[in-house]
Design a protein around this motif. Structure first.
Motif, short mmCIF file in Angstrom:
data_model
loop_
_atom_site.label_atom_id
_atom_site.label_comp_id
_atom_site.label_asym_id
_atom_site.label_seq_id
_atom_site.Cartn_x
_atom_site.Cartn_y
_atom_site.Cartn_z
N GLY A 124 17.89 60.36 39.98
CA GLY A 124 18.90 61.02 40.79
C GLY A 124 19.56 60.16 41.84
N VAL A 125 19.37 58.85 41.78
CA VAL A 125 19.99 57.94 42.74
C VAL A 125 21.47 57.83 42.42
N THR A 126 22.33 57.86 43.43
CA THR A 126 23.77 57.81 43.21
C THR A 126 24.22 56.41 42.81
N TYR A 127 25.41 56.35 42.22
CA TYR A 127 25.99 55.06 41.85
C TYR A 127 26.12 54.15 43.08
N GLU A 128 26.55 54.73 44.18
CA GLU A 128 26.74 53.95 45.41
C GLU A 128 25.42 53.36 45.90
N GLN A 129 24.37 54.17 45.86
CA GLN A 129 23.06 53.69 46.32
C GLN A 129 22.53 52.59 45.40
N ILE A 130 22.73 52.76 44.11
CA ILE A 130 22.29 51.74 43.15
C ILE A 130 23.05 50.44 43.39
N ALA A 131 24.37 50.55 43.57
CA ALA A 131 25.19 49.35 43.81
C ALA A 131 24.69 48.61 45.04
N ALA A 132 24.41 49.34 46.11
CA ALA A 132 23.93 48.70 47.35
C ALA A 132 22.57 48.04 47.12
N GLU A 133 21.68 48.72 46.43
CA GLU A 133 20.34 48.17 46.18
C GLU A 133 20.37 46.92 45.32
N MET A 134 21.24 46.95 44.30
CA MET A 134 21.27 45.84 43.35
C MET A 134 22.27 44.75 43.72
N GLY A 135 23.11 45.01 44.71
CA GLY A 135 24.08 44.01 45.13
C GLY A 135 25.21 43.80 44.13
N ILE A 136 25.58 44.89 43.46
CA ILE A 136 26.70 44.83 42.51
C ILE A 136 27.66 45.96 42.84
N SER A 137 28.85 45.95 42.25
CA SER A 137 29.85 46.97 42.55
C SER A 137 29.49 48.30 41.89
N ARG A 138 30.07 49.37 42.43
CA ARG A 138 29.86 50.70 41.86
C ARG A 138 30.34 50.72 40.42
N ARG A 139 31.47 50.10 40.16
CA ARG A 139 32.03 50.06 38.81
C ARG A 139 31.08 49.34 37.84
N THR A 140 30.46 48.26 38.30
CA THR A 140 29.50 47.55 37.45
C THR A 140 28.31 48.45 37.16
N VAL A 141 27.86 49.20 38.15
CA VAL A 141 26.76 50.15 37.95
C VAL A 141 27.15 51.16 36.87
N GLU A 142 28.35 51.71 36.96
CA GLU A 142 28.82 52.68 35.96
C GLU A 142 28.81 52.07 34.56
N ARG A 143 29.32 50.82 34.46
CA ARG A 143 29.35 50.14 33.15
C ARG A 143 27.93 49.92 32.62
N ARG A 144 27.04 49.45 33.49
CA ARG A 144 25.65 49.20 33.06
C ARG A 144 24.98 50.49 32.61
N TYR A 145 25.30 51.59 33.31
CA TYR A 145 24.72 52.88 32.94
C TYR A 145 25.22 53.31 31.56
N GLN A 146 26.52 53.20 31.33
CA GLN A 146 27.07 53.57 30.03
C GLN A 146 26.52 52.67 28.92
N GLU A 147 26.39 51.38 29.20
CA GLU A 147 25.83 50.45 28.22
C GLU A 147 24.38 50.79 27.91
N ALA A 148 23.62 51.15 28.94
CA ALA A 148 22.21 51.52 28.75
C ALA A 148 22.11 52.79 27.90
N LEU A 149 22.97 53.75 28.16
CA LEU A 149 22.94 54.99 27.37
C LEU A 149 23.27 54.71 25.91
N GLN A 150 24.19 53.79 25.66
CA GLN A 150 24.52 53.44 24.28
C GLN A 150 23.35 52.75 23.59
N ARG A 151 22.62 51.94 24.34
CA ARG A 151 21.46 51.22 23.76
C ARG A 151 20.31 52.17 23.41
N VAL A 152 20.08 53.17 24.26
CA VAL A 152 18.92 54.03 24.04
C VAL A 152 19.17 55.10 22.99
#
Length: 129
Positions: A17-45
């Motif tokens: 339940g962590v937000t995109y913004e919180q993930i971006a801040a934690e990982m040091g990447i942009s919110r948009r990159t988080v969204e892309r990584r999430y979509q890519e992960a969903l496609q992989r699984v």
């Protein structure tokens, strides 16, 4: 951090339940990159797991939103507290739209932002819970 590792980390955090913004801040990447990584992960699984993850995240958003609306029914909230709860409702609605990959109509955004600031919506219209 390697791309596949980022995808797995983003997927794990979104499942909690962590937000995109919180993930971006934690990982040091942009919110948009988080969204892309999430979509890519969903496609992989795969679609079954992806749908399960989406449902779990949506359930968490609904739970928080229901709790926020319950708080709004409390008679002793200050204006500041009410504004904070309304901002939480708005954030939940935005997270759900992001989760579904939808776009918000501009009139809905305006209505929700007006309500989040504790103002009356012109014409007395209210957004749906």
């Amino acid at each position: 951090m390697e791309r596949a590792t980022q995808e797995l980390r983003v997927l794990e955090l979104r499942r909690r339940g962590v937000t995109y913004e919180q993930i971006a801040a934690e990982m040091g990447i942009s919110r948009r990159t988080v969204e892309r990584r999430y979509q890519e992960a969903l496609q992989r699984v795969g679609s079954d797991t992806a749908e399960q993850v989406r449902r779990e995240a949506e359930d968490q958003i609904y739970t928080v939103r229901r709790y926020a609306y319950d708080l709004l029914d409390l008679p002793n909230l200050t204006v500041s507290e009410r504004s904070n709860v309304l901002r939480l409702v708005l954030q939940c609605n935005r997270e759900r739209v992001d989760l579904l990959g939808a776009k918000w109509p501009s009139h809905m955004i305006a209505t929700l932002e007006i309500e989040a600031n504790g103002l009356e919506v012109p014409g007395g219209a209210r957004s749906a819970r």
